[in-house]
Design a protein around this motif. Structure first.
Motif, mmCIF file in Angstrom:
data_model
loop_
_atom_site.group_PDB
_atom_site.id
_atom_site.type_symbol
_atom_site.label_atom_id
_atom_site.label_comp_id
_atom_site.label_asym_id
_atom_site.label_seq_id
_atom_site.Cartn_x
_atom_site.Cartn_y
_atom_site.Cartn_z
ATOM 1 N N PHE A 49 0.811 -1.210 0.000
ATOM 2 C CA PHE A 49 0.000 0.000 0.000
ATOM 3 C C PHE A 49 0.848 1.265 0.000
ATOM 4 N N THR A 50 2.139 1.117 0.267
ATOM 5 C CA THR A 50 3.039 2.270 0.227
ATOM 6 C C THR A 50 3.818 2.329 -1.089
ATOM 7 N N SER A 51 3.584 1.352 -1.953
ATOM 8 C CA SER A 51 4.282 1.297 -3.237
ATOM 9 C C SER A 51 3.787 2.399 -4.168
ATOM 10 N N GLU A 52 4.672 2.913 -4.990
ATOM 11 C CA GLU A 52 4.285 3.897 -6.000
ATOM 12 C C GLU A 52 3.496 3.239 -7.123
ATOM 13 N N GLU A 53 3.676 1.947 -7.293
ATOM 14 C CA GLU A 53 2.953 1.191 -8.315
ATOM 15 C C GLU A 53 1.610 0.721 -7.759
ATOM 16 N N THR A 54 0.689 0.448 -8.660
ATOM 17 C CA THR A 54 -0.577 -0.142 -8.251
ATOM 18 C C THR A 54 -0.390 -1.647 -8.167
ATOM 19 N N ILE A 55 -0.568 -2.189 -6.991
ATOM 20 C CA ILE A 55 -0.430 -3.630 -6.760
ATOM 21 C C ILE A 55 -1.826 -4.155 -6.425
ATOM 22 N N PRO A 56 -2.365 -5.094 -7.204
ATOM 23 C CA PRO A 56 -3.710 -5.612 -6.930
ATOM 24 C C PRO A 56 -3.715 -6.594 -5.749
ATOM 25 N N ALA A 57 -3.415 -6.066 -4.574
ATOM 26 C CA ALA A 57 -3.290 -6.889 -3.368
ATOM 27 C C ALA A 57 -4.580 -7.614 -3.014
ATOM 28 N N HIS A 58 -5.707 -7.108 -3.481
ATOM 29 C CA HIS A 58 -6.987 -7.756 -3.179
ATOM 30 C C HIS A 58 -7.088 -9.153 -3.790
#
Length: 111
Positions: A49-58
């Motif tokens: 959630f602190t990454s500059e990239e969008t990570i689809p963690a869901h």
């Protein structure tokens, strides 16, 4: 393996999970060659959630399809809502028909 490098490797796998599919912390760890590293993958997801990239963690859940990381999202329902938007059914923090939606990086990706 350095933490920053491991987290980056995790994120690269997570970014390849197709919409409407999910994988588990353990499946990602296994793919990366850290068979008992599910907890480390969880730490990476927490930090995503602190990454500059969008990570689809869901799209990353536990080994039986429970939304164990939901408390890291903005609201209690955000993770489930994102999965529902992608066509998955979620009831009581559990993905319905988890096996149907499971994406295994060891099968889908070549090292």
């Amino acid at each position: 393996m350095e933490k920053a490098s491991f987290f980056k490797d995790v994120y690269e796998v997570v970014k390849q999970i197709p919409k409407g599919k999910v994988t588990s912390y353990g499946a990602i760890a296994n793919y990366l060659g850290v068979k008992s590293g599910a907890r480390m993958v969880g730490w990476a997801m927490n930090a995503s959630f602190t990454s500059e990239e969008t990570i689809p963690a869901h799209r990353v859940v536990n080994r039986v399809g429970l939304l164990t990381g939901k408390h890291h999202f903005g609201s209690a329902d955000e993770m489930a809502n994102k999965l529902r938007e992608e066509g998955l059914k979620v009831k009581g923090d559990q993905i319905i028909a988890f096996d149907k939606h499971f994406w295994d990086p060891s099968v889908e990706l070549a090292l």
